[in-house]
Design a protein around this motif. Sequence first.
Motif, PDB file in Angstrom:
ATOM      1  N   ALA A  14     -31.991  11.977 -15.719  1.00 51.28           N
ATOM      2  CA  ALA A  14     -32.658  11.331 -16.856  1.00 51.28           C
ATOM      3  C   ALA A  14     -32.521  12.228 -18.074  1.00 51.28           C
ATOM      4  O   ALA A  14     -32.528  13.462 -17.956  1.00 51.28           O
ATOM      5  N   LYS A  97     -38.319   4.546 -12.492  1.00 52.80           N
ATOM      6  CA  LYS A  97     -38.683   5.393 -13.640  1.00 52.80           C
ATOM      7  C   LYS A  97     -39.612   4.644 -14.578  1.00 52.80           C
ATOM      8  O   LYS A  97     -39.641   3.412 -14.597  1.00 52.80           O
ATOM      9  N   SER A  99     -41.018   5.172 -18.772  1.00 54.08           N
ATOM     10  CA  SER A  99     -40.963   5.990 -19.985  1.00 54.08           C
ATOM     11  C   SER A  99     -42.209   5.741 -20.789  1.00 54.08           C
ATOM     12  O   SER A  99     -42.774   4.653 -20.752  1.00 54.08           O
ATOM     13  N   ALA A 106     -38.527   7.431 -26.890  1.00 50.40           N
ATOM     14  CA  ALA A 106     -39.175   7.813 -25.635  1.00 50.40           C
ATOM     15  C   ALA A 106     -39.440   9.308 -25.629  1.00 50.40           C
ATOM     16  O   ALA A 106     -38.530  10.108 -25.744  1.00 50.40           O
ATOM     17  N   VAL A 109     -40.096  10.829 -19.753  1.00 48.61           N
ATOM     18  CA  VAL A 109     -39.619   9.917 -18.718  1.00 48.61           C
ATOM     19  C   VAL A 109     -40.119  10.440 -17.374  1.00 48.61           C
ATOM     20  O   VAL A 109     -40.066  11.634 -17.104  1.00 48.61           O
ATOM     21  N   THR A 139     -41.781  14.450 -14.209  1.00 48.58           N
ATOM     22  CA  THR A 139     -41.871  13.948 -15.585  1.00 48.58           C
ATOM     23  C   THR A 139     -41.251  14.949 -16.545  1.00 48.58           C
ATOM     24  O   THR A 139     -41.646  16.118 -16.591  1.00 48.58           O
TER      25      THR A 139
END
Length: 297
Positions: A14, A97, A99, A106, A109, A139
């Motif tokens: 991510a 996931k 966000s 964002a 995430v 996170t």
Amino acid sequence: VDISGTGASSKVTARLPSGESVEVLLYGATVISWKSDGGKVENLWVSDAAKLDGTKAVRGGVPVVFPVFGPPPKDHATSALPQHGFARTSRWEFLGKSSSEDALDASSVKLDFGLYSSNLSDEAKKAWPYDFGIVYSVTLSKEGLQTVVNVRNEGTKVFEFQLLLHTYLRVKDISKTTVTGLAGVPYVDKVLDATTHTQSSPTLAITGEVDRVYASIPQNTTTVLEDGKPRFDVVRDNLDDTVVWNPWKEKAAAMGDFEPKDGFKEMLCVEVGSVQGWQKLESGDGFEGGQLIKSLL
Ligand code: BG6
């Protein structure tokens, strides 16, 4: 969010719009990379010889230790398990996931991973026959990397467990690395004599092999400093203990998956957990604990 690789090598990556990124191997739900500062700084150490194909626990990153820390005691329900349990050598499920903030900007995430008794190898199931469910949330935000473990007892039998996030932090030079936030805390020194000592100095310098289990730490933050300047804050949430580990020269040489051999100069494990005594979970109950690591560059 990107899912790449196949089988045991599958990983989830991510990235924030600002460039920070995280990579999690489904094997062990092991975080194997965390880049901060717009993606410019790698904060985790991973051995060049680490196995990332599911044949061995990853030497580096953030392995999850559950349900036992270290070699299991002989007279305990975990006694048939390998060192550090099965979570780091089991394949986890990617649960998805989420966000925060609006999609355009964002600012964080969250990746969720799950491990359930049904995912375990027959061997692990036999060695530890309890019904459990773990959701592990990773996170990534500009503030840092947060990793939180939520364990639930989904069976009818009470069970006991230990839990630890075995983070390998990347440092520039171990001879200039110090740790604060442990003053006055009792620790078991596994290198010296396996008995309990008390950290008297406010600053711990790493000048040789270190393997200490600090227990029941009153303050939530342990800080790793480089050249006297704060480099990482490791903030514990509902976890009272912290292991500080560096294998140094001889132990690194003895580990087949530790490369380069002088890599111990560029890593320090600061491992938050609940490893002194046991967490007990009644049927239907849950436990949550985790950490937030801030890169302070
Ligand atoms: C640490 C332990 O948490 O993990 C050490 O305190 C141990 O004693 C180290 O050597 C690494 O363990 P492993 O099983 O990954 O080689």
